[in-house]
Design an enzyme around this catalytic site. Sequence first.
Site, PDB file in Angstrom:
ATOM      1  N   THR A 218       7.584   1.077  -1.911  1.00 46.73           N
ATOM      2  CA  THR A 218       8.996   1.237  -2.251  1.00 46.73           C
ATOM      3  C   THR A 218       9.699  -0.112  -2.418  1.00 46.73           C
ATOM      4  OG1 THR A 218       9.322   1.602   0.107  1.00 46.73           O
ATOM      5  CG2 THR A 218       9.466   3.519  -1.316  1.00 46.73           C
ATOM      6  N   GLY A 219       9.032  -1.199  -2.056  1.00 52.47           N
ATOM      7  CA  GLY A 219       9.616  -2.511  -2.318  1.00 52.47           C
ATOM      8  C   GLY A 219      10.101  -3.254  -1.087  1.00 52.47           C
ATOM      9  N   LYS A 220       9.519  -2.968   0.077  1.00 54.44           N
ATOM     10  CA  LYS A 220       9.977  -3.624   1.300  1.00 54.44           C
ATOM     11  C   LYS A 220       9.641  -5.113   1.293  1.00 54.44           C
ATOM     12  CE  LYS A 220       7.540  -0.769   3.759  1.00 54.44           C
ATOM     13  NZ  LYS A 220       7.042   0.072   2.662  1.00 54.44           N
ATOM     14  N   THR A 221       8.390  -5.415   0.973  1.00 56.23           N
ATOM     15  CA  THR A 221       7.992  -6.816   0.935  1.00 56.23           C
ATOM     16  C   THR A 221       8.802  -7.559  -0.111  1.00 56.23           C
ATOM     17  OG1 THR A 221       5.777  -6.079   1.512  1.00 56.23           O
ATOM     18  CG2 THR A 221       6.001  -8.331   0.763  1.00 56.23           C
ATOM     19  N   GLU A 437      -8.390  27.134 -15.756  1.00 56.27           N
ATOM     20  CA  GLU A 437      -7.125  26.414 -15.958  1.00 56.27           C
ATOM     21  C   GLU A 437      -6.055  27.329 -16.540  1.00 56.27           C
ATOM     22  OE1 GLU A 437      -6.742  23.663 -14.552  1.00 56.27           O
ATOM     23  OE2 GLU A 437      -8.860  23.333 -14.142  1.00 56.27           O
ATOM     24  N   HIS A 440      -4.400  29.150 -13.721  1.00 61.40           N
ATOM     25  CA  HIS A 440      -3.353  28.350 -13.064  1.00 61.40           C
ATOM     26  C   HIS A 440      -2.094  28.357 -13.913  1.00 61.40           C
ATOM     27  CE1 HIS A 440      -5.681  26.546  -9.872  1.00 61.40           C
ATOM     28  NE2 HIS A 440      -6.530  25.928 -10.684  1.00 61.40           N
TER      29      HIS A 440
HETATM   30  P1  ADP Z   1       6.005  -2.265   0.042  1.00 63.80           P
HETATM   31  O1  ADP Z   1       6.026  -3.568   0.749  1.00 63.80           O
HETATM   32  O2  ADP Z   1       7.213  -1.410   0.315  1.00 63.80           O
HETATM   33  O3  ADP Z   1       4.749  -1.480   0.220  1.00 63.80           O
HETATM   34  P2  ADP Z   1       6.016  -3.939  -2.240  1.00 63.80           P
HETATM   35  O4  ADP Z   1       7.269  -4.685  -2.045  1.00 63.80           O
HETATM   36  O5  ADP Z   1       4.765  -4.637  -1.833  1.00 63.80           O
HETATM   37  O6  ADP Z   1       6.090  -2.535  -1.522  1.00 63.80           O
HETATM   38  O7  ADP Z   1       5.927  -3.471  -3.757  1.00 63.80           O
HETATM   39  C1  ADP Z   1       4.810  -3.764  -4.565  1.00 63.80           C
HETATM   40  C2  ADP Z   1       5.232  -4.105  -5.968  1.00 63.80           C
HETATM   41  O8  ADP Z   1       5.844  -2.982  -6.602  1.00 63.80           O
HETATM   42  C3  ADP Z   1       6.272  -5.194  -6.025  1.00 63.80           C
HETATM   43  O9  ADP Z   1       5.671  -6.445  -6.051  1.00 63.80           O
HETATM   44  C4  ADP Z   1       6.997  -4.881  -7.314  1.00 63.80           C
HETATM   45  O10 ADP Z   1       6.311  -5.381  -8.420  1.00 63.80           O
HETATM   46  C5  ADP Z   1       6.942  -3.380  -7.381  1.00 63.80           C
HETATM   47  N1  ADP Z   1       8.164  -2.786  -6.812  1.00 63.80           N
HETATM   48  C6  ADP Z   1       8.241  -2.024  -5.695  1.00 63.80           C
HETATM   49  N2  ADP Z   1       9.497  -1.629  -5.473  1.00 63.80           N
HETATM   50  C7  ADP Z   1      10.268  -2.160  -6.453  1.00 63.80           C
HETATM   51  C8  ADP Z   1      11.663  -2.119  -6.752  1.00 63.80           C
HETATM   52  N3  ADP Z   1      12.511  -1.450  -5.984  1.00 63.80           N
HETATM   53  N4  ADP Z   1      12.093  -2.797  -7.833  1.00 63.80           N
HETATM   54  C9  ADP Z   1      11.225  -3.472  -8.606  1.00 63.80           C
HETATM   55  N5  ADP Z   1       9.906  -3.553  -8.377  1.00 63.80           N
HETATM   56  C10 ADP Z   1       9.406  -2.906  -7.311  1.00 63.80           C
HETATM   57 ZN    ZN Z   2      -8.240  24.806 -10.089  1.00 61.53          ZN
HETATM   58 MG    MG Z   3       4.467  -4.426   1.766  1.00 60.01          MG
END
Ligand code: ADP
Ligand code: ZN
Ligand code: MG
Length: 625
Positions: A218-221, A437, A440
Site C-alpha cells: 500500500t506504500g508504507k515504505t 467454465e 460457473h
Molecule cells: P509497503 O511498504 O506498504 O509494502 P511499498 O512502499 O514498498 O509498500 O510499495 C512498493 C512500491 O509500490 C513502491 O515503491 C511504489 O512504486 C508502489 N506504490 C505503492 N503504493 C503507492 C502509492 N500510494 N503511490 C504510488 N506508488 C505506490
Molecule cells: Zn472451476
Molecule cells: Mg515495505
Amino acid sequence: MFPRFGWRFIALIVALFALNYWVSTLLSHPPERVRVPYTPTFLTQVRGGNVKSISAKGSGVQGDFKKDVRYPPGKKNAKTYSRFSTEVPAFANTDALSNLLQSKGVEVNAKPVDSGRSLLGTILIGFGPTLLFIGLLFWLMRRAGGLGGGGALAGLGRSRARRSEESAQRVTFEDVAGIDEAEDELVEIVDFLRQPEKYQRLGGRIPRGVLLSGLPGTGKTLLARAVAGEAGVPFFSISASEFVEMIVGVGASRVRDLFKQAKEAAPAIIFIDELDAIGRRRSAGLSVGGNDEREQTLNQILTEMDGFDANTEVIVIAATNRPEVLDPALLRPGRFDRRVAVLPPDKVGRRKILEVHTRSLPLDDSVDLDQIAATTPGMVGADLASLCNEAALTAARREHERVRAEDFSDALERIVLGAERKVVMTVADRERTAYHEAGHAVVGMLTPGADPVRKVSIIPRGMALGVTLATPETDRFNYSESELLARIKVALGGRAAEEIVYGEITTGAESDLQQLTQVARHMIGRWGMSPAIGPVTVEPSDGAGAGPLLPGASEVSEHTQQVVDEEVRRIVDEAYDEVRGLLTDQRDRLESLARRLLEEETLDELEAYAAVGIQRGAPAVSAGA
Ligand code: ADP
Ligand code: ZN
Ligand code: MG
C-alpha cells in the site's frame, strides 16, 4: 553458559569465525553475484533465454546466466557478471513465473541457495576448537590489558542500517498518490523536521514514533521515504526481520548504534520495517528461550525511544502489516503513539497512482486511466506499479511506439489470471472444461448478488485449465449474506455443470471447493451468519493466535467445531441443490455458452452475456429460485 564473559567475549569468538570465513571465501574465490531487480532485468533475462539455472529459497533467487551480462546496463562503470541474485516480490504471480521458467528451459535446482552456511559449518567442525582456544587466549590477554582497542571488533555491533542521503534518488510526496489521509498526517512531521525550533520554542510535544499500518504494497515504505525526502533529512532504514536470527546481544547493540548514528545526523528519520517481526505481543510465561534476542532488541528500541528528550530531532517511523499482533508496550505515549493507517486506494486513488507510474511512459490516446482504475478494485499501489511496468514491457515486446490500451488490458489479464500455458488438451478435456467454465459463468449471470462475469476462457493458465473471472462493479468493503451465498453458488457451478452433462465429476474442481469451503467457514465462524452458531466468533481471525497455547483457539469446544462443520455442509449442500436445479432448467443457456467457448476459446463480458442470451445491463432474472 558464559555467566561472566558477556557479549564482548561472544562477539570476539564470532569475529574470529567471521575472519576465518572471510579468508576462506577469499581463497576459494567464487565469481561475484550481482543483485538485479526482479523487473525488468531478471524477467527480461529469463524471457531472453539467457538464464541457465536458478535455485530459490523463500523469495530469494540465485542463479547463473548463460552468457555474461553487463550490469547496470548502459552505465560506464558496468561490469560483466555470470552469476546473479534477485528477490521475487510477494505479489508476483509465481505460477506464471514457473511456467515461464519451464518454457525457457531454465534448470531449477533442488540444491539450496548458497548461503555459505555449509562452508561455515565445515569450518566450525574443522577449526572450531582451535579457534575457541585462540579466542579465549586473546580475550584473556585483552582483559589483562595486553591488547588495547580491538580494531577487528569495532564494526561488529554496528548497525547495518542503510543510510540514504537526500541526494540519492529523492522520493517526495509527488511520488505518493491515492493515500491522502495517511499523507496528510505526516505533513506535520515533515514540518517539524524542517524547522524543529518552531516547535521546540512553544514546548509542544512532537511524536517520537509513528506507526504506519496497512496491507503489503500500500506504500508504507514509500511514504516513510517521502517524509525524509520532503524534509531533506537522512533516512536510516532497517528491517526488523534482520534482527530475528542474530546472535544474542548483537541485535540490541545494533539498535544502540543505529540510534547513535541517527542522533549524530539529526534531524533524521529512522525507519523500522516489518516491526511485527520483533514487536509481537509477549505472551506471559510462555517465553521459551529463542525469543530472547527479539525481546532484547525490542527492549532496546523502547529504551532508546524513552531516552529521547525534547531536543532530540529524530523521528522513528515503523511499518507493519499486522498491527493487531503488536505488543501494547510499543503503543504507549512517547513511543509509537501516532498511528497512521495506510488504506488500499479507492478508484480515484488508483487513478492517481496510475498517473504517477505512467509519468515516464509514452501513452497512446487509447489509454483511459479512469477506466483502468475502474477495473482494478482491490489492487494496491504496488500492484498498479507492476501493472504499468508490465504494460510497458508488453508494448516494447510488440514494438509499439506508445503504450496502448490493449497493452494495459493484456498486462492486467496476465497479472489477474496468470500467463497462458501452452499445453495440448485432448478434445474431450477441452469440451469438459468448456462446460465447467460455462457452468460457473451461467450461475454467475443468473444469481442475484453475484459479481458480474468479466471474462470466460478455456485457455489454460497457471494451474487452471480454464477460467471465469467475475469482479465487482465498484470497490467492495462489505458483503451481505446473499452475496456470499452467491459466491458459493458460482464456485459450485463448474462442478454442477459437469455432473449434469457427464453424470460424473473430475478433479478439476478442487480449487473451487477450497474457495467455497473457506467462504462458508468464514460466514459461520467469523461473521455470525449461521442460526445454529449465532453471532459469535468461533474461528480465530488471521494473526490472532501467536501459538496454540494462547487463549482464543482453545476456547472453542469440540462440540462447537462439530456444529460448524455441520453448518458448512448444510450451507454448501443447499447451495449445490439450487445450482443443480438452476443449471438443469437453464441447460440451453449452458449449452450455447459452452459451444461458443469451444469456438472462440475466450469470451469477454459482452460476448459471454450475449452467448447466454442475457442483455448486459438489464437486471439479472433469477430463474433458479
Ligand atoms: P509497503 O511498504 O506498504 O509494502 P511499498 O512502499 O514498498 O509498500 O510499495 C512498493 C512500491 O509500490 C513502491 O515503491 C511504489 O512504486 C508502489 N506504490 C505503492 N503504493 C503507492 C502509492 N500510494 N503511490 C504510488 N506508488 C505506490
Ligand atoms: Zn472451476
Ligand atoms: Mg515495505
